[in-house]
Design a protein around this motif. Structure first.
Motif, short mmCIF file in Angstrom:
data_model
loop_
_atom_site.label_atom_id
_atom_site.label_comp_id
_atom_site.label_asym_id
_atom_site.label_seq_id
_atom_site.Cartn_x
_atom_site.Cartn_y
_atom_site.Cartn_z
N ASP A 1 -4.22 8.69 8.27
CA ASP A 1 -3.69 7.88 9.39
C ASP A 1 -3.50 8.75 10.63
O ASP A 1 -3.79 8.33 11.75
CB ASP A 1 -2.36 7.23 9.00
CG ASP A 1 -2.52 6.12 7.96
OD1 ASP A 1 -3.66 5.67 7.75
OD2 ASP A 1 -1.49 5.73 7.36
N ALA A 2 -3.01 9.98 10.43
CA ALA A 2 -2.81 10.88 11.57
C ALA A 2 -4.15 11.24 12.19
O ALA A 2 -4.29 11.25 13.43
CB ALA A 2 -2.08 12.13 11.11
N LEU A 3 -5.15 11.50 11.38
CA LEU A 3 -6.48 11.81 11.90
C LEU A 3 -7.03 10.64 12.71
O LEU A 3 -7.61 10.82 13.79
CB LEU A 3 -7.44 12.14 10.75
CG LEU A 3 -7.49 13.59 10.29
CD1 LEU A 3 -8.28 13.70 8.99
CD2 LEU A 3 -8.13 14.47 11.36
N ALA A 4 -6.87 9.45 12.18
CA ALA A 4 -7.37 8.26 12.88
C ALA A 4 -6.64 8.05 14.20
O ALA A 4 -7.25 7.69 15.22
CB ALA A 4 -7.21 7.03 11.98
N GLU A 5 -5.32 8.30 14.20
CA GLU A 5 -4.55 8.10 15.42
C GLU A 5 -4.95 9.11 16.49
O GLU A 5 -5.08 8.77 17.67
CB GLU A 5 -3.05 8.21 15.12
CG GLU A 5 -2.17 7.84 16.30
CD GLU A 5 -0.72 7.63 15.93
OE1 GLU A 5 0.07 7.21 16.81
OE2 GLU A 5 -0.35 7.86 14.75
N VAL A 6 -5.17 10.36 16.09
CA VAL A 6 -5.58 11.38 17.05
C VAL A 6 -6.98 11.09 17.57
O VAL A 6 -7.25 11.19 18.77
CB VAL A 6 -5.52 12.79 16.41
CG1 VAL A 6 -6.08 13.83 17.38
CG2 VAL A 6 -4.10 13.15 16.03
N ALA A 7 -7.89 10.68 16.69
CA ALA A 7 -9.25 10.35 17.11
C ALA A 7 -9.23 9.19 18.11
O ALA A 7 -10.00 9.18 19.08
CB ALA A 7 -10.10 9.99 15.90
N GLY A 8 -8.35 8.24 17.89
CA GLY A 8 -8.26 7.09 18.79
C GLY A 8 -7.66 7.43 20.14
O GLY A 8 -7.80 6.66 21.10
N ALA A 9 -6.98 8.57 20.23
CA ALA A 9 -6.35 8.98 21.48
C ALA A 9 -7.29 9.76 22.40
O ALA A 9 -6.93 10.05 23.55
CB ALA A 9 -5.11 9.84 21.18
N VAL A 10 -8.47 10.12 21.90
CA VAL A 10 -9.42 10.88 22.73
C VAL A 10 -9.92 10.00 23.87
O VAL A 10 -10.41 8.88 23.63
CB VAL A 10 -10.61 11.37 21.88
CG1 VAL A 10 -11.63 12.10 22.75
CG2 VAL A 10 -10.12 12.27 20.74
N PRO A 11 -9.81 10.45 25.12
CA PRO A 11 -10.31 9.63 26.25
C PRO A 11 -11.77 9.24 26.08
O PRO A 11 -12.56 10.02 25.52
CB PRO A 11 -10.11 10.57 27.45
CG PRO A 11 -8.99 11.48 27.04
CD PRO A 11 -9.16 11.69 25.57
N LEU A 12 -12.13 8.06 26.55
CA LEU A 12 -13.47 7.54 26.34
C LEU A 12 -14.55 8.39 26.99
O LEU A 12 -15.71 8.40 26.53
CB LEU A 12 -13.55 6.10 26.87
CG LEU A 12 -12.69 5.07 26.13
CD1 LEU A 12 -12.81 3.71 26.79
CD2 LEU A 12 -13.08 4.99 24.66
N ASP A 13 -14.21 9.10 28.06
CA ASP A 13 -15.21 9.92 28.74
C ASP A 13 -15.25 11.36 28.22
O ASP A 13 -15.95 12.20 28.78
CB ASP A 13 -14.97 9.91 30.25
CG ASP A 13 -13.57 10.39 30.63
OD1 ASP A 13 -12.67 10.33 29.76
OD2 ASP A 13 -13.39 10.81 31.78
N TRP A 14 -14.51 11.65 27.16
CA TRP A 14 -14.56 12.97 26.53
C TRP A 14 -15.48 12.93 25.31
O TRP A 14 -15.77 11.87 24.76
CB TRP A 14 -13.17 13.41 26.08
CG TRP A 14 -12.23 13.77 27.19
CD1 TRP A 14 -12.31 13.39 28.50
CD2 TRP A 14 -11.05 14.56 27.07
NE1 TRP A 14 -11.26 13.89 29.21
CE2 TRP A 14 -10.46 14.62 28.36
CE3 TRP A 14 -10.43 15.21 26.02
CZ2 TRP A 14 -9.28 15.31 28.61
CZ3 TRP A 14 -9.24 15.90 26.26
CH2 TRP A 14 -8.68 15.95 27.55
#
Length: 299
Positions: A52-65
């Protein structure tokens, strides 16, 4: 053109995944643990917290990164780039495992199990990831990065090893190691011991600290951002040809402890990773001290 930052998520296989890989099915894994007085429920719960933590961090990456993901076992084959923001999701030790492969990239530590991990290097929760990523590369990012000293070991044949916590020199399996130790001031001594440990201020919270406490706090351990490192000889054995006069000390930034091998085979590894070790034999010389590289950890 300036490349957009790349977020590299570093993680390791959970105990649950390792159990499944070893036993083939959930049922077999559960039977194995129950036969040893443990339950699979807790192991599964910790696994899901990490996922869950991995998924939450992955989802926080800005779309243009950009983004990438690497498992601990593949770190030695992964190519980090200068534009990377390295996000370590897991335990404190995983930050140490990652640090040796970096060249100044900012590191963000995400604690997947607050209260279970000490939180020395993984200081943040996954819910803070979006803010932390921006802080790692935004204006004034340098002031938010804590630079921690690392330690290096360099052999006379060019082999080099870098570590965040400590470097260990000794025999594989921790039997008696024989060598001659050379101090910066010119003193030297042949020794037979369980090995030599050279640690940083970060490592002063772990293996080095246990030796320091055992000996009654004989020296002042270095700070994590301090320039020097501490060294300890483990269980030195006195004999007609080996001594115990030089078993601990501090090295300033430019000082080096040198060791000449007097055994058939000694190994050198960092941060407990014996699988990634240097091998030395009779007559070879190793120098150990503070490295030029530093871990840049987001505070």
């Amino acid at each position: 053109m300036t490349l957009a930052p790349r977020v590299v998520l570093v993680h390791r296989r959970s105990e649950y995944e390792e159990l499944l890989a070893r036993h083939g099915s959930r049922g077999q894994a559960a039977f194995f643990l129950e036969s040893r007085g443990r339950s699979l429920v807790d192991v599964e719960l910790r696994h899901h917290r990490t996922r869950d933590a991995l998924a939450e961090v992955a989802g926080a990456v800005p779309l243009d990164w950009r983004s990438a993901r690497v498992e601990r076992g593949d770190l030695d084959r992964f190519l980090f780039t200068p534009e990377d923001v390295v996000v370590v999701v897991g335990q404190d030790g995983l930050v140490a495992n990652t640090a040796k492969y970096l060249a100044g990239q900012p590191v963000v530590g995400i604690d997947t199990e607050p209260g279970r991990n000490p939180g020395v290097l993984v200081r943040h929760g996954a819910a803070q990831a979006r803010r932390l990523l921006r802080a790692a590369v935004g204006p004034g990012a340098g002031s938010r990065l804590e630079e921690r000293t690392m330690v290096e070991a360099v052999a006379d044949d060019g082999q080099r090893l870098l570590a965040l916590n400590e470097v260990y020199l000794g025999r594989s399996g921790h039997g008696t190691a024989r060598y001659r130790i050379h101090l910066p001031g010119g003193a030297a001594e042949s020794q037979a011991s369980s090995g030599v440990l050279v640690g940083t201020g970060t490592g002063a919270t772990g293996w080095c600290r246990s030796l320091w406490l055992e000996r009654g706090k004989p020296i002042r351990l270095p700070e994590p951002a301090g320039a020097g490192v501490a060294w300890f000889v483990r269980e030195a054995w006195p004999s007609p040809v080996t001594g115990t006069d030089h078993v601990q000390g501090l090295l300033a930034a430019a000082e080096r402890l040198a060791v000449t091998v007097e055994s058939d085979r000694l190994v050198v590894f960092g941060d407990g990773m014996e699988s990634d070790a240097l091998e030395l034999t009779w007559g070879q010389r190793l120098t150990v001290g503070a490295a030029a590289e530093r871990l840049r950890l987001l505070a």
